[in-house]
Write a protein that holds these residues in place. Structure first.
Motif: not given
Length: 131
Positions: A44-54, A77-92
């Motif tokens: 499980v990758v906990d993304c809750g403390a991420l502020s950015f993902c490229d 994945l868990s605790c995915v913030p909107p700033t990380v959810a967007r690139p995840l969605a854009l890439t599928g």
């Protein structure tokens, strides 16, 4: 990044920016125990403390997913913030990797997904040839 073994799997906690400069940490973690131990359960990758993902971060997640899939293990994945959810969605990638509200839910989940290429494809209509 923190790596810890839980009773039901391995948790990787990412912090800050997940970009070209920081993805090496995920790659190195994937090469060490317990992440590289097939008996350690899902990762499980906990993304809750991420502020950015490229794109580098997305690529690192794909490589880890491929590594774990080869061991028939799940990456969640868990605790995915909107700033990380967007690139995840854009890439599928959000359609391949299960995303959970929290780490406990991700560890408890029974949603191991196969590679999309292995999923059944819709039947193609047969062509008829008339003499």
């Amino acid at each position: 990044m923190d790596v810890r073994q839980e009773a039901r799997g391995v948790v990787l906690t990412l912090r800050g920016e997940f970009d070209f400069d920081s993805v090496v940490q995920l790659r190195e973690a994937g090469e060490r125990e317990p992440v590289n131990d097939p008996g350690a359960g899902p990762v499980v990758v906990d993304c809750g403390a991420l502020s950015f993902c490229d794109s580098s971060g997305i690529g690192a997640l794909v490589r880890l997913w491929q590594q774990l899939s080869a061991q028939d293990r799940a990456l969640r994945l868990s605790c995915v913030p909107p700033t990380v959810a967007r690139p995840l969605a854009l890439t599928g990638l959000d359609r391949i990797l299960p995303v959970h509200a929290d780490t406990e839910a991700a560890l408890a989940a029974d949603d191991h997904r196969r590679d999309p290429a292995d999923r059944e494809r819709p039947a193609r209509p047969t062509e008829r040839h008339h003499p």
